[in-house]
Design a protein around this motif. Structure first.
Motif, mmCIF file in Angstrom:
data_model
loop_
_atom_site.group_PDB
_atom_site.id
_atom_site.type_symbol
_atom_site.label_atom_id
_atom_site.label_comp_id
_atom_site.label_asym_id
_atom_site.label_seq_id
_atom_site.Cartn_x
_atom_site.Cartn_y
_atom_site.Cartn_z
ATOM 1 N N ILE A 1 -3.906 8.969 -2.250
ATOM 2 C CA ILE A 1 -4.828 7.868 -2.503
ATOM 3 C C ILE A 1 -5.952 8.382 -3.394
ATOM 4 C CG2 ILE A 1 -6.442 6.246 -1.444
ATOM 5 C CD1 ILE A 1 -4.679 6.226 1.020
ATOM 6 N N PHE B 1 -2.327 -7.159 0.922
ATOM 7 C CA PHE B 1 -1.833 -5.790 1.019
ATOM 8 C C PHE B 1 -0.894 -5.677 2.208
ATOM 9 C CE2 PHE B 1 -5.810 -5.440 -1.285
ATOM 10 C CZ PHE B 1 -5.459 -4.611 -2.339
ATOM 11 N N PHE C 1 0.821 -1.214 0.000
ATOM 12 C CA PHE C 1 0.000 0.000 0.000
ATOM 13 C C PHE C 1 0.854 1.263 0.000
ATOM 14 C CE2 PHE C 1 -4.216 -1.625 1.827
ATOM 15 C CZ PHE C 1 -4.910 -1.286 0.691
ATOM 16 N N VAL D 1 0.839 -3.825 5.094
ATOM 17 C CA VAL D 1 0.591 -2.657 5.940
ATOM 18 C C VAL D 1 1.578 -2.697 7.111
ATOM 19 C CG1 VAL D 1 -1.836 -2.532 5.271
ATOM 20 C CG2 VAL D 1 -1.195 -3.793 7.337
ATOM 21 N N LEU E 1 -10.495 -0.757 -4.688
ATOM 22 C CA LEU E 1 -9.110 -1.241 -4.704
ATOM 23 C C LEU E 1 -8.910 -2.267 -5.803
ATOM 24 C CD1 LEU E 1 -8.417 -1.642 -0.871
ATOM 25 C CD2 LEU E 1 -7.695 0.223 -2.376
ATOM 26 N N LYS F 1 2.234 1.744 -3.511
ATOM 27 C CA LYS F 1 1.169 1.976 -4.494
ATOM 28 C C LYS F 1 0.616 3.389 -4.380
ATOM 29 C CE LYS F 1 -2.073 1.370 -7.499
ATOM 30 N NZ LYS F 1 -1.732 1.570 -8.896
#
Length: 170
Positions: free
Chosen positions: A141, A115, A82, A117, A165, A85
């Motif tokens: 985002i 994902f 994340f 994190v 997503l 991205k």
């Protein structure tokens, strides 16, 4: 043993409080997680599992944010960072780093993705009216990936739209 007395202690089906513990919520539950110093959350019904960080199998010529794939019970799952991205911060993998495996169902198709994190922190109950849908801010985002913002204590938590997503081109 007095069976009648015990029967009076059993809560009714619609009773939500037993011994000061709230078992039933009218809101939705979200899993909170951290990226850098910010708090985010996703619908807990989409969370398949939480795994400790393990080095995935690299995919040649994949974008930097695609860390690779892992095998989960025979299913090949792409692992997306994340932080990379969404250009939040430089990725640093610590002992608290985990992979949230989300299953996303949309239009009859199911997609499972992991994902990365920094840490998962809590499960929160959120009433629909407490979600502020349109914040009007522009950040790293994409706006369509944000369901809204909610206050949790002194913090503001960004709730991500899990279905959006899936549309990130991953």
């Amino acid at each position: 043993m007095d069976i009648q007395a015990l029967a009076h202690e059993i809560p009714d089906i619609d009773q939500s409080m037993v011994d000061e513990i709230d078992f039933i919520s009218n809101g939705k539950q979200f899993l909170m997680f951290n990226l850098a110093s910010e708090c985010y959350a996703v619908d807990i019904l989409c969370v398949e599992e939480i795994r400790s960080w393990e080095l995935p199998t690299k995919i040649p010529n994949s974008p930097e944010y695609v860390k690779g794939v892992i095998n989960i019970r025979g299913l090949i799952v792409p692992i997306i960072d994340f932080r990379l991205k969404f250009n939040i911060c430089r990725a640093e993998y610590l002992d608290s780093t985990v992979v949230m495996v989300l299953t996303i169902e949309n239009g009859g198709t199911t997609k499972t993705m992991g994902f990365v994190v920094d840490a998962v922190s809590d499960v929160i109950d959120v009433e629909e009216q407490d979600i502020q849908a349109d914040s009007g801010f522009v950040g790293s985002i994409p706006q369509e990936s944000i369901q809204g913002l909610v206050n949790v204590g002194e913090s503001v938590v960004t709730i991500l739209n899990v279905n959006a997503l899936q549309q990130l081109g991953i």
